[in-house]
Design an enzyme around this catalytic site. Structure first.
Site, PDB file in Angstrom:
ATOM      1  N   GLU A  93      38.670 -36.737  -6.518  1.00  0.00           N
ATOM      2  CA  GLU A  93      38.327 -35.863  -5.391  1.00  0.00           C
ATOM      3  C   GLU A  93      37.743 -36.691  -4.246  1.00  0.00           C
ATOM      4  O   GLU A  93      38.152 -36.575  -3.088  1.00  0.00           O
ATOM      5  CB  GLU A  93      37.283 -34.811  -5.806  1.00  0.00           C
ATOM      6  CG  GLU A  93      37.800 -33.729  -6.731  1.00  0.00           C
ATOM      7  CD  GLU A  93      37.615 -34.067  -8.195  1.00  0.00           C
ATOM      8  OE1 GLU A  93      37.486 -35.281  -8.530  1.00  0.00           O
ATOM      9  OE2 GLU A  93      37.619 -33.134  -9.013  1.00  0.00           O
ATOM     10  N   GLU A 135      26.370 -29.041 -18.015  1.00  0.00           N
ATOM     11  CA  GLU A 135      26.992 -30.321 -18.350  1.00  0.00           C
ATOM     12  C   GLU A 135      26.117 -31.045 -19.386  1.00  0.00           C
ATOM     13  O   GLU A 135      26.622 -31.785 -20.225  1.00  0.00           O
ATOM     14  CB  GLU A 135      27.165 -31.176 -17.084  1.00  0.00           C
ATOM     15  CG  GLU A 135      28.320 -32.156 -17.183  1.00  0.00           C
ATOM     16  CD  GLU A 135      28.723 -32.741 -15.833  1.00  0.00           C
ATOM     17  OE1 GLU A 135      29.608 -32.158 -15.174  1.00  0.00           O
ATOM     18  OE2 GLU A 135      28.163 -33.770 -15.434  1.00  0.00           O
ATOM     19  N   GLY A 193      25.118 -39.458 -13.998  1.00  0.00           N
ATOM     20  CA  GLY A 193      25.570 -38.974 -12.689  1.00  0.00           C
ATOM     21  C   GLY A 193      24.744 -37.800 -12.189  1.00  0.00           C
ATOM     22  O   GLY A 193      24.316 -37.759 -11.035  1.00  0.00           O
ATOM     23  N   ARG A 194      24.463 -36.824 -13.055  1.00  0.00           N
ATOM     24  CA  ARG A 194      23.751 -35.628 -12.596  1.00  0.00           C
ATOM     25  C   ARG A 194      22.244 -35.861 -12.487  1.00  0.00           C
ATOM     26  O   ARG A 194      21.494 -34.934 -12.178  1.00  0.00           O
ATOM     27  CB  ARG A 194      24.074 -34.430 -13.486  1.00  0.00           C
ATOM     28  CG  ARG A 194      23.814 -34.629 -14.968  1.00  0.00           C
ATOM     29  CD  ARG A 194      24.428 -33.511 -15.804  1.00  0.00           C
ATOM     30  NE  ARG A 194      24.378 -33.795 -17.223  1.00  0.00           N
ATOM     31  CZ  ARG A 194      25.268 -34.516 -17.876  1.00  0.00           C
ATOM     32  NH1 ARG A 194      26.280 -35.068 -17.227  1.00  0.00           N
ATOM     33  NH2 ARG A 194      25.164 -34.713 -19.179  1.00  0.00           N
ATOM     34  N   LYS A 247      29.458 -42.534  -8.638  1.00  0.00           N
ATOM     35  CA  LYS A 247      28.958 -43.495  -9.624  1.00  0.00           C
ATOM     36  C   LYS A 247      30.095 -44.392 -10.114  1.00  0.00           C
ATOM     37  O   LYS A 247      29.997 -45.604 -10.124  1.00  0.00           O
ATOM     38  CB  LYS A 247      28.303 -42.743 -10.787  1.00  0.00           C
ATOM     39  CG  LYS A 247      27.771 -43.667 -11.858  1.00  0.00           C
ATOM     40  CD  LYS A 247      27.130 -42.895 -12.996  1.00  0.00           C
ATOM     41  CE  LYS A 247      26.820 -43.856 -14.139  1.00  0.00           C
ATOM     42  NZ  LYS A 247      26.341 -43.179 -15.331  1.00  0.00           N
ATOM     43  N   HIS A 249      21.160  -6.691  -5.030  1.00  0.00           N
ATOM     44  CA  HIS A 249      22.228  -5.774  -4.631  1.00  0.00           C
ATOM     45  C   HIS A 249      23.567  -6.222  -5.197  1.00  0.00           C
ATOM     46  O   HIS A 249      24.612  -5.744  -4.769  1.00  0.00           O
ATOM     47  CB  HIS A 249      22.292  -5.685  -3.107  1.00  0.00           C
ATOM     48  CG  HIS A 249      21.035  -5.130  -2.529  1.00  0.00           C
ATOM     49  ND1 HIS A 249      20.836  -3.793  -2.311  1.00  0.00           N
ATOM     50  CD2 HIS A 249      19.875  -5.750  -2.171  1.00  0.00           C
ATOM     51  CE1 HIS A 249      19.614  -3.604  -1.823  1.00  0.00           C
ATOM     52  NE2 HIS A 249      19.018  -4.776  -1.736  1.00  0.00           N
ATOM     53  N   LYS A 307      39.868 -33.915 -17.003  1.00  0.00           N
ATOM     54  CA  LYS A 307      40.214 -34.849 -15.924  1.00  0.00           C
ATOM     55  C   LYS A 307      41.465 -35.627 -16.271  1.00  0.00           C
ATOM     56  O   LYS A 307      42.346 -35.825 -15.444  1.00  0.00           O
ATOM     57  CB  LYS A 307      39.071 -35.862 -15.751  1.00  0.00           C
ATOM     58  CG  LYS A 307      38.101 -35.607 -14.639  1.00  0.00           C
ATOM     59  CD  LYS A 307      37.259 -36.864 -14.440  1.00  0.00           C
ATOM     60  CE  LYS A 307      35.821 -36.560 -14.155  1.00  0.00           C
ATOM     61  NZ  LYS A 307      34.942 -37.714 -14.193  1.00  0.00           N
TER      62      LYS A 307
HETATM   63  O1  F6P Z   1      31.792 -33.735 -13.567  1.00  0.00           O
HETATM   64  C1  F6P Z   1      31.853 -34.908 -14.310  1.00  0.00           C
HETATM   65  C2  F6P Z   1      31.202 -36.030 -13.594  1.00  0.00           C
HETATM   66  O2  F6P Z   1      31.406 -37.174 -14.323  1.00  0.00           O
HETATM   67  C3  F6P Z   1      29.719 -35.779 -13.349  1.00  0.00           C
HETATM   68  O3  F6P Z   1      28.913 -36.097 -14.414  1.00  0.00           O
HETATM   69  C4  F6P Z   1      29.486 -36.571 -12.128  1.00  0.00           C
HETATM   70  O4  F6P Z   1      28.334 -36.135 -11.507  1.00  0.00           O
HETATM   71  C5  F6P Z   1      30.740 -36.281 -11.336  1.00  0.00           C
HETATM   72  O5  F6P Z   1      31.760 -36.224 -12.308  1.00  0.00           O
HETATM   73  C6  F6P Z   1      31.086 -37.275 -10.273  1.00  0.00           C
HETATM   74  O6  F6P Z   1      31.322 -38.537 -10.800  1.00  0.00           O
HETATM   75  P1  F6P Z   1      31.219 -39.834  -9.915  1.00  0.00           P
HETATM   76  O7  F6P Z   1      29.828 -39.922  -9.389  1.00  0.00           O
HETATM   77  O8  F6P Z   1      31.565 -40.979 -10.818  1.00  0.00           O
HETATM   78  O9  F6P Z   1      32.200 -39.695  -8.787  1.00  0.00           O
END
Ligand code: F6P
Length: 522
Positions: A187, A326, A240-241, A181, A357, A485
């Site tokens: 990452e 979250e 985002g989620r 987003k 189990h 972060k």
């Molecule tokens: O984990 C925090 C967050 O901001 C989430 O809400 C989001 O889904 C994820 O990082 C990834 O963010 P982006 O889509 O901006 O890479």
């Protein structure tokens, strides 16, 4: 400063929860968008129904629900809407209808074109959190029904993940999708850099031609070097989620077909309709939320477990962890005061029957245990009828055992059959007691298909939204993640500066020690 616990509706609600039987005998099953949700094993009573309605009214549920669907600024700490329902609407609402329809069309055309050219046998998806769990879950859950391509996912910044995702693929026939987003997530960008190196090392002349991006920040994707016609957009007014319903669904369309993505959206839209129109007493997300609040805030359960009795739904656990934790992992109210009842349970789980189990011992005999959401599919996608019968039997048996429990007298009777020493039997019987009265919910899908999966995810989204309203917190921000972060960025710079001076470190002694030690290679 507001106090939920002192409010009349809360007091009425908590009293009604405590006075409702932990073993209700009246069947309470509701139907929502093809799914059946059985809440019989949660507390219920006429008094609780009345108190729940009063609590919903006090907390302004009707208004917030309307605002959610109208695209109002309900994410008040980030000054945004949270309009994921618009993304999956058959007829998207104004003023976002054109933008949504245009992106849907662009995505469909892109998928049709690459299909027609028989291009990209492999897709590598780079994204994390909300830009990863949804597509990953959908692909894993539905892949058995036929895939068009090999789909690999790499999310976290441990390079073992991206290395494994690229391993053995033909780079010339691979599309890499960066889903982010913000298009600033470290990452995803670090993994994208790895993928560029891999494409180049494999002899692909223009690695960036093998990329597509899904983002709410198209300029950043452009700056990265991705072609405009391969940048699929979504918008700031989607969390985002909650973004799975946007172009974040691109890997689903490439891997499972455009119909799968559309069917998922249709299932979610059907759940939206249910959430909007079903009377409160039969409104599945609302009733699930009320049970969740009762379990957490009144009965004191600190967590709940999710056990899908369908191995394909393994990734539902982390998907739901992000959605619930979250969204609800916070306790600050609109006016800045702190919520004064326990909220935001931890979520954990594992598919059945592995979970039996692994941790069911704790669920049955720990002093407190945790509520469980069980999920079953009535019809499987295999022909092994005995396996399916066993799966169903195990799921139903665990729920029944958690509710019924086993008394000391029953245990003694059982133990005495094999232990003839009365004294020993009397002691042993204590170890066989199951307290029972433990709450659970059962969700039954007729079949695990895209439509049902979409409905299931939307069911949980609306449950979480309703919990947010009941507690008075904003389920759409995530300041806690942002804080960590930022510190990671600072620590990375210090690690890079090789052995930064601990005397000037702003961190605690332990962090300073490890920064120094690990910067110099351990
Ligand atoms: O984990 C925090 C967050 O901001 C989430 O809400 C989001 O889904 C994820 O990082 C990834 O963010 P982006 O889509 O901006 O890479």
């Amino acid at each position: 400063m507001s106090s939920l616990s002192n409010s009349p509706a809360w007091q009425q609600f908590s009293l009604a929860v405590l006075n409702s039987p932990s073993k209700p005998d009246a069947l309470r099953v509701m139907t929502a968008a093809d799914l059946e949700i059985d809440l019989t094993m949660q507390r219920s009573s006429a008094a609780l129904t009345e108190a729940a309605q009063a609590l919903l009214t006090q907390q302004g549920f009707e208004q917030y629900r309307r605002e959610l669907f109208d695209g109002a600024t309900i994410n008040w700490t980030e000054n945004r809407a949270a309009w994921h329902t618009a993304l999956r609407a058959i007829n998207p609402p104004e003023p976002v209808a054109e933008a949504i329809t245009t992106e849907r069309l662009r995505l469909t055309r892109f998928v049709e074109e690459v299909n027609a050219r028989n291009q990209y046998r492999n897709v590598v998806h780079l994204g994390i959190g909300g830009s990863d769990w949804g597509p990953r879950l959908a692909f894993d859950s539905l892949a058995g029904q036929g895939t068009r391509r090999t789909l690999r996912f790499a999310s976290n910044v441990d390079a073992h993940a991206i290395s494994a995702a690229l391993e053995g693929l033909d780079a010339h026939d691979t599309l890499v999708i960066i889903s982010s987003k913000s298009f600033t997530t470290i990452e995803s960008l670090a993994n994208a850099a790895c993928a560029i190196d891999w494409l180049r090392a494999s002899g692909v002349p223009n690695p960036l031609d093998h990329f597509a991006a899904v983002t709410a920040n198209p300029q950043a994707a452009r700056n990265f070097g991705i072609n405009d016609d391969r940048i699929f957009q979504f918008w700031d007014w989607v969390g985002g989620r909650y973004s799975l319903w946007s172009s974040i669904g691109l890997p689903i369309a490439l891997g499972l077909g455009i119909d799968a993505l559309n069917d998922m959206r249709a299932g979610a839209a059907a759940m939206d309709e249910h959430f909007l129109s079903a009377p409160i007493e039969h409104n599945a997300p609302v009733q699930m939320a009320l049970s969740a609040v009762a379990n957490r805030s009144v009965l004191g359960y600190g967590s709940f477990a999710l056990c899908p009795y369908d191995a394909r739904l393994g990734n539902l656990v982390p998907w739901l962890q992000q959605l619930e934790m979250e969204s609800l992992g916070k306790a600050t109210l609109r006016d800045g005061s702190t919520l004064d009842v326990p909220s935001s349970p931890a979520v954990w789980g594992m598919p059945g029957t592995d979970s039996q189990h692994t941790f069911f011992q704790w669920l049955h005999q720990d002093g407190k245990g945790a509520p469980v959401d069980f999920i079953l599919c009535a019809t499987p996608d295999h022909r092994h009828t005995r396996h399916h019968r066993l799966l169903i039997a195990n799921c139903l048996a665990q729920r029944a055992a958690l509710l019924e429990g086993k008394s000391y007298e029953q245990s003694l009777k059982e133990v005495s059959k094999t232990e003839k020493n009365l004294e020993k039997a009397a002691v042993l019987a204590h170890h066989h007691v199951h307290p029972g009265g433990r709450p659970s919910t059962l969700i039954v899908l007729p079949k695990l298909e895209a439509r049902q999966l979409g409905a299931l995810l939307a069911l949980y989204e609306h449950k979480v939204f309703t919990e947010g309203v009941l507690w008075g917190i904003n389920p759409f921000d995530q300041w806690g993640v942002e804080f960590g972060k930022r510190l990671a960025g600072d620590i990375e710079r210090r690690l890079d500066a090789l052995g930064s001076d601990p005397a000037v470190s702003p961190y605690d002694p332990s962090t300073a020690y490890w920064v120094r030690k690990l910067a110099s290679g351990g």
